[in-house]
Scaffold this motif. Structure first.
Motif, PDB file in Angstrom:
ATOM      1  N   LEU A  91       0.846  -1.193   0.000  1.00 55.11           N
ATOM      2  CA  LEU A  91       0.000   0.000   0.000  1.00 55.11           C
ATOM      3  C   LEU A  91       0.877   1.238   0.000  1.00 55.11           C
ATOM      4  N   HIS A  92       0.309   2.349  -0.441  1.00 60.35           N
ATOM      5  CA  HIS A  92       0.977   3.655  -0.418  1.00 60.35           C
ATOM      6  C   HIS A  92      -0.012   4.659   0.175  1.00 60.35           C
ATOM      7  N   ARG A  93       0.468   5.456   1.118  1.00 58.98           N
ATOM      8  CA  ARG A  93      -0.395   6.473   1.729  1.00 58.98           C
ATOM      9  C   ARG A  93      -0.046   7.843   1.177  1.00 58.98           C
ATOM     10  N   HIS A  94      -1.085   8.581   0.775  1.00 60.31           N
ATOM     11  CA  HIS A  94      -0.889   9.949   0.303  1.00 60.31           C
ATOM     12  C   HIS A  94      -0.444  10.841   1.469  1.00 60.31           C
ATOM     13  N   PRO A  95       0.308  11.913   1.175  1.00 60.90           N
ATOM     14  CA  PRO A  95       0.787  12.821   2.232  1.00 60.90           C
ATOM     15  C   PRO A  95      -0.295  13.800   2.675  1.00 60.90           C
ATOM     16  N   VAL A  96      -1.281  13.309   3.413  1.00 60.90           N
ATOM     17  CA  VAL A  96      -2.386  14.135   3.906  1.00 60.90           C
ATOM     18  C   VAL A  96      -2.139  14.469   5.376  1.00 60.90           C
ATOM     19  N   GLY A 237       3.251  10.424   5.554  1.00 59.75           N
ATOM     20  CA  GLY A 237       3.035  10.685   4.143  1.00 59.75           C
ATOM     21  C   GLY A 237       3.979   9.898   3.255  1.00 59.75           C
ATOM     22  N   HIS A 238       3.463   9.261   2.232  1.00 66.81           N
ATOM     23  CA  HIS A 238       4.208   8.450   1.270  1.00 66.81           C
ATOM     24  C   HIS A 238       4.758   7.150   1.867  1.00 66.81           C
ATOM     25  N   CYS A 239       4.269   6.752   3.050  1.00 67.06           N
ATOM     26  CA  CYS A 239       4.742   5.478   3.594  1.00 67.06           C
ATOM     27  C   CYS A 239       4.186   4.332   2.759  1.00 67.06           C
ATOM     28  N   GLU A 240       4.922   3.240   2.728  1.00 68.10           N
ATOM     29  CA  GLU A 240       4.506   2.031   2.016  1.00 68.10           C
ATOM     30  C   GLU A 240       4.611   0.846   2.969  1.00 68.10           C
ATOM     31  N   VAL A 241       3.568   0.005   2.988  1.00 64.83           N
ATOM     32  CA  VAL A 241       3.517  -1.133   3.897  1.00 64.83           C
ATOM     33  C   VAL A 241       3.157  -2.379   3.097  1.00 64.83           C
ATOM     34  N   GLY A 242       3.980  -3.399   3.247  1.00 67.92           N
ATOM     35  CA  GLY A 242       3.747  -4.652   2.535  1.00 67.92           C
ATOM     36  C   GLY A 242       3.078  -5.691   3.419  1.00 67.92           C
ATOM     37  N   LEU A 243       2.224  -6.506   2.805  1.00 73.97           N
ATOM     38  CA  LEU A 243       1.547  -7.609   3.493  1.00 73.97           C
ATOM     39  C   LEU A 243       1.670  -8.848   2.612  1.00 73.97           C
ATOM     40  N   ARG A 244       2.534  -9.765   3.021  1.00 75.11           N
ATOM     41  CA  ARG A 244       2.783 -10.970   2.223  1.00 75.11           C
ATOM     42  C   ARG A 244       2.400 -12.203   3.031  1.00 75.11           C
ATOM     43  N   TYR A 245       1.498 -13.002   2.510  1.00 73.62           N
ATOM     44  CA  TYR A 245       1.040 -14.201   3.199  1.00 73.62           C
ATOM     45  C   TYR A 245       2.120 -15.266   3.176  1.00 73.62           C
ATOM     46  N   VAL A 246       2.496 -15.753   4.365  1.00 73.60           N
ATOM     47  CA  VAL A 246       3.516 -16.788   4.480  1.00 73.60           C
ATOM     48  C   VAL A 246       2.894 -18.170   4.357  1.00 73.60           C
ATOM     49  N   GLY A 247       1.733 -18.347   4.979  1.00 75.77           N
ATOM     50  CA  GLY A 247       1.052 -19.636   4.905  1.00 75.77           C
ATOM     51  C   GLY A 247       0.038 -19.782   6.011  1.00 75.77           C
ATOM     52  N   GLY A 248      -0.707 -20.883   5.965  1.00 71.64           N
ATOM     53  CA  GLY A 248      -1.726 -21.133   6.974  1.00 71.64           C
ATOM     54  C   GLY A 248      -1.967 -22.618   7.139  1.00 71.64           C
ATOM     55  N   LEU A 249      -2.637 -22.964   8.232  1.00 72.87           N
ATOM     56  CA  LEU A 249      -2.992 -24.352   8.518  1.00 72.87           C
ATOM     57  C   LEU A 249      -4.425 -24.407   9.009  1.00 72.87           C
ATOM     58  N   ASP A 250      -5.158 -25.414   8.568  1.00 72.42           N
ATOM     59  CA  ASP A 250      -6.504 -25.639   9.055  1.00 72.42           C
ATOM     60  C   ASP A 250      -6.448 -26.156  10.485  1.00 72.42           C
ATOM     61  N   PRO A 251      -7.568 -26.107  11.211  1.00 71.50           N
ATOM     62  CA  PRO A 251      -7.544 -26.509  12.623  1.00 71.50           C
ATOM     63  C   PRO A 251      -7.356 -28.004  12.876  1.00 71.50           C
TER      64      PRO A 251
END
Length: 293
Positions: A91-96, A237-251
């Motif tokens: 994501l990228h955030r505008h400088p507001v 302002g202008h920060c960027e944040v990454g979200l990358r899925y590593v994995g998951g397991l069912d219960p």
């Protein structure tokens, strides 16, 4: 000074004794205090890394197609944030000025164990940089600077600059916010690096984090039965944040074969896995140990 600017080998576990407080909606770790005799001690297993977390981290990375299903939702965000067209994980955030802005992930989670890698440059965090989870009713924008994820009863967040955890701030004043992580030395200089992991266990109802290979323990409990999205709130302002899925397991319980593979790999040692091909065992087993079959 820019808006929101602040002046100025394998998984390990922290082993210090801590206490916890159970509420109707959450569980927050607390450091030991003088009245600890009246407080129940946190059972040691609750502060150990989950067995299934190791199982996820040992697996090969999920495909790009799978990862994209579990990243930011470009349609569920503050108008001051957008998901980069050339990089759906960032994501990228505008400088507001005088604005705090949030975004949710594409998927909501009610079951299973899920792990994401968060990427957030230390120079782009400002005064309130919060990573956590929330439901579909959380507001995504407010005027001024605040820890918006964790501000309401519907969200739980870790401020990675202040090293505080927040939930329902109206009843949890800033001065009473809990420190996280809980370490042996509260004066220890701890900085969250550019990359770290967020671990959401909807089967146990907990949210926790892993930093530099160290499992920091449970930050929040009481999440079982809810439907939650990964979220961040940002002010820089202008920060960027990454979200990358590593994995998951069912219960469901891990298959015995998977458990055996994990134990064998641990005995071999991560640094020696490149020598598996030389073991006097069938080729099929070599492939299984290396996640090639």
């Amino acid at each position: 000074m820019r808006m929101g600017q602040k002046a100025s080998g394998g998984i390990q576990t922290l082993s210090n004794p801590v206490e916890y407080s159970r509420g109707s909606t959450m569980t927050i770790l607390r450091s030991s205090s003088s009245n600890s005799k009246q407080q129940p001690k946190l059972p040691q297993p609750d502060y150990q890394k989950p067995f299934r977390l190791d199982a996820i981290l040992e697996q090969p990375a999920v495909s790009k197609e799978v990862a994209e299903k579990h990243t930011w939702n470009p349609a569920d965000r503050s108008l001051n944030i957008y998901v980069k067209p050339e990089d759906p994980f960032t994501l990228h955030r505008h400088p507001v000025a005088q604005s705090t802005d949030c975004i949710r992930g594409k998927q909501a989670y009610e079951r299973g164990l899920h792990v994401w890698e968060i990427t957030w440059n230390k120079q782009q965090r400002g005064t309130h940089a919060v990573v956590g989870v929330g439901d579909g009713q959380c507001v995504l924008h407010c005027a001024g600077y605040m820890s918006l994820v964790g501000n309401s009863k519907q969200s739980w967040g870790w401020d990675i600059g202040r090293l505080k955890i927040y939930h329902d701030i109206k009843v949890q004043s800033g001065s009473n916010a809990q420190s996280y992580p809980v370490t042996r030395d509260q004066n220890e200089n701890f900085t969250v690096p550019d990359k770290f992991l967020m671990v959401l266990d909807m089967d146990e109802g907990t949210l926790s984090y892993v930093v530099d290979g160290k499992y920091l323990g449970v930050a929040f409990g009481g999440l079982k039965g809810k439907k939650l999205y990964p979220m961040v709130s940002a002010v820089w302002g202008h920060c960027e944040v990454g979200l990358r899925y590593v994995g998951g397991l069912d219960p469901e319980p891990l298959p015995l074969m998977d458990i055996c593979r994990r134990i064998v790999r641990r005995q071999i040692g991560k640094e020696n896995l490149n020598q598996v091909d030389g073991l006097p065992i069938p080729t099929t087993l070599k492939g299984y140990l290396l996640y090639k079959s």
